[in-house]
Design a protein around this motif. Structure first.
Motif, PDB file in Angstrom:
ATOM      1  N   GLU A 145      79.289  37.136  -6.833  1.00 41.00           N
ATOM      2  CA  GLU A 145      78.063  37.352  -5.648  1.00 41.00           C
ATOM      3  C   GLU A 145      77.079  38.241  -5.353  1.00 41.00           C
ATOM      4  N   VAL A 146      78.256  38.771  -4.253  1.00 45.18           N
ATOM      5  CA  VAL A 146      77.566  39.942  -3.313  1.00 45.18           C
ATOM      6  C   VAL A 146      77.074  40.936  -4.452  1.00 45.18           C
ATOM      7  N   PHE A 147      77.171  41.300  -5.371  1.00 45.57           N
ATOM      8  CA  PHE A 147      76.915  41.954  -5.762  1.00 45.57           C
ATOM      9  C   PHE A 147      75.378  41.811  -6.239  1.00 45.57           C
ATOM     10  N   ARG A 148      75.422  40.200  -6.885  1.00 45.20           N
ATOM     11  CA  ARG A 148      74.233  39.253  -7.502  1.00 45.20           C
ATOM     12  C   ARG A 148      73.167  39.770  -6.048  1.00 45.20           C
ATOM     13  N   LEU A 149      73.674  39.184  -5.194  1.00 45.39           N
ATOM     14  CA  LEU A 149      72.354  38.686  -4.047  1.00 45.39           C
ATOM     15  C   LEU A 149      72.286  40.534  -2.900  1.00 45.39           C
ATOM     16  N   GLY A 150      72.885  41.352  -3.067  1.00 51.22           N
ATOM     17  CA  GLY A 150      72.510  42.591  -2.116  1.00 51.22           C
ATOM     18  C   GLY A 150      72.119  43.914  -2.836  1.00 51.22           C
ATOM     19  N   THR A 151      71.800  43.594  -4.405  1.00 47.31           N
ATOM     20  CA  THR A 151      71.459  44.796  -4.894  1.00 47.31           C
ATOM     21  C   THR A 151      70.185  44.380  -5.188  1.00 47.31           C
ATOM     22  N   LYS A 152      69.121  45.760  -5.584  1.00 47.58           N
ATOM     23  CA  LYS A 152      67.692  45.957  -6.033  1.00 47.58           C
ATOM     24  C   LYS A 152      68.084  45.582  -7.912  1.00 47.58           C
ATOM     25  N   GLN A 153      68.937  45.631  -8.415  1.00 48.28           N
ATOM     26  CA  GLN A 153      69.615  45.798  -9.347  1.00 48.28           C
ATOM     27  C   GLN A 153      70.159  43.760  -9.694  1.00 48.28           C
ATOM     28  N   GLY A 154      71.088  43.871  -8.568  1.00 49.61           N
ATOM     29  CA  GLY A 154      71.290  42.472  -9.133  1.00 49.61           C
ATOM     30  C   GLY A 154      70.240  40.927  -9.044  1.00 49.61           C
ATOM     31  N   ARG A 155      69.646  41.535  -8.387  1.00 47.59           N
ATOM     32  CA  ARG A 155      67.483  40.319  -8.108  1.00 47.59           C
ATOM     33  C   ARG A 155      66.896  40.852  -9.044  1.00 47.59           C
ATOM     34  N   GLY A 157      67.525  42.799 -12.420  1.00 47.00           N
ATOM     35  CA  GLY A 157      68.502  42.586 -13.970  1.00 47.00           C
ATOM     36  C   GLY A 157      69.195  42.188 -14.017  1.00 47.00           C
ATOM     37  N   GLU A 158      69.997  43.010 -14.216  1.00 45.74           N
ATOM     38  CA  GLU A 158      71.566  42.374 -14.108  1.00 45.74           C
ATOM     39  C   GLU A 158      72.109  43.006 -13.498  1.00 45.74           C
ATOM     40  N   PRO A 159      73.565  42.244 -12.576  1.00 46.12           N
ATOM     41  CA  PRO A 159      73.769  42.341 -11.705  1.00 46.12           C
ATOM     42  C   PRO A 159      74.896  43.591 -12.262  1.00 46.12           C
ATOM     43  N   ILE A 160      75.106  44.464 -11.238  1.00 45.22           N
ATOM     44  CA  ILE A 160      76.498  45.116 -11.601  1.00 45.22           C
ATOM     45  C   ILE A 160      78.337  44.119 -11.497  1.00 45.22           C
ATOM     46  N   SER A 161      78.470  43.896 -13.094  1.00 45.99           N
ATOM     47  CA  SER A 161      80.246  43.613 -12.967  1.00 45.99           C
ATOM     48  C   SER A 161      81.077  43.964 -11.689  1.00 45.99           C
ATOM     49  N   ILE A 162      81.596  43.402 -11.522  1.00 42.04           N
ATOM     50  CA  ILE A 162      82.831  43.920 -11.092  1.00 42.04           C
ATOM     51  C   ILE A 162      83.979  43.404 -12.029  1.00 42.04           C
ATOM     52  N   VAL A 163      84.944  44.624 -12.254  1.00 44.16           N
ATOM     53  CA  VAL A 163      85.862  43.803 -13.515  1.00 44.16           C
ATOM     54  C   VAL A 163      87.659  44.589 -12.830  1.00 44.16           C
ATOM     55  N   ALA A 164      88.071  43.207 -13.133  1.00 45.25           N
ATOM     56  CA  ALA A 164      89.725  43.810 -12.225  1.00 45.25           C
ATOM     57  C   ALA A 164      90.590  43.655 -13.490  1.00 45.25           C
TER      58      ALA A 164
END
Length: 232
Positions: A145-155, A157-164
């Motif tokens: 959720e931080v990745f989605r809310l805290g980046t231009k890309q997330g706001r 377009g498509e957020p950067i995904s965390i893959v674990a």
């Protein structure tokens, strides 16, 4: 597809790097010199990145010894040794580095957005080290959720995904996956103790040795001590 892989040089992160390659990603690897006790892991990370043929490997330096708080960043705190394996994940151990994965993922996110990457791979595991708060599924979900809310890309377009990919795997399953992917275990480093040869008695060494033993395999790393490797 571009990906940033958090690469410590250990067994888990090396497996994740090879998984990202198998997934068809163009890999940018990122490692951290935070003045950790086990500096040899950075040499291992460099060797693994080279063996895997990553497009770029960055080592970011900063000093977490300035405030310590962990056996990995404070020489006054001893690394636990010869603990019963089944007890290791029952509480948060002194090898926990305060907010380390949050720091690492923040760097990785900035790196990924700058490179136009779609994914960030991280080798967290909630089975063997469930005592670590920043290795659990709810933590990864929160950081997504931080990745989605805290980046231009997330706001925009498509957020950067965390893959674990290892988060629900046992150490034996990680080794099996790594074997299938062709991970060169002899280049990796897992020991926390800070010597020039793996100690064989810290939590990380013991979990690693026990997993290889359970699979009937020989860990190719040399160890100062190769004691009993079962869940005693």
């Amino acid at each position: 597809m571009k990906a940033v892989v958090l690469l410590s040089g250990g067994l888990d992160s090396s497996t994740v790097l090879y998984q990202a390659k198998m997934d068809g990603c163009v890999v940018h690897a990122i490692s951290f010199d935070y003045q950790q006790r086990h500096q040899l892991e950075l040499q291992a990370a460099t060797k693994i990145a080279s063996a895997a043929g990553v497009i770029e490997h960055q080592i970011i330096a900063f000093d977490l010894r300035r405030w310590g708080g962990s056996a990995l960043t404070d020489d006054a705190i001893a690394v636990p040794t010869n603990r019963i394996l089944t007890d290791i994940s029952e509480y948060i151990p002194v090898t926990y580095v305060p907010a380390r994965n949050t720091i690492f993922l923040s760097f990785a996110l900035a790196f990924a957005e700058a490179k136009g990457a779609e994914r960030v791979y991280i080798g967290v595991n909630a089975v063997d080290y469930s005592g670590y708060p920043d290795c659990r599924p709810d933590y990864i979900q929160a950081m997504q959720e931080v990745f989605r809310l805290g980046t231009k890309q997330g706001r925009e377009g498509e957020p950067i995904s965390i893959v674990a990919p290892l988060i629900k795997l046992k150490k034996t399953e990680i080794i099996q996956l790594g074997n299938n992917l062709g991970v060169p275990w002899e280049l990796t480093w897992s020991c926390y103790s800070g010597g020039n040869i793996a100690c064989g008695v810290c939590d990380s060494c013991r979990l690693r040795l026990a997993a290889f033993s359970e699979l009937g395999l020989e860990d190719p790393l040399p160890y100062a001590v190769r004691g009993e490797q079962g869940n005693q």
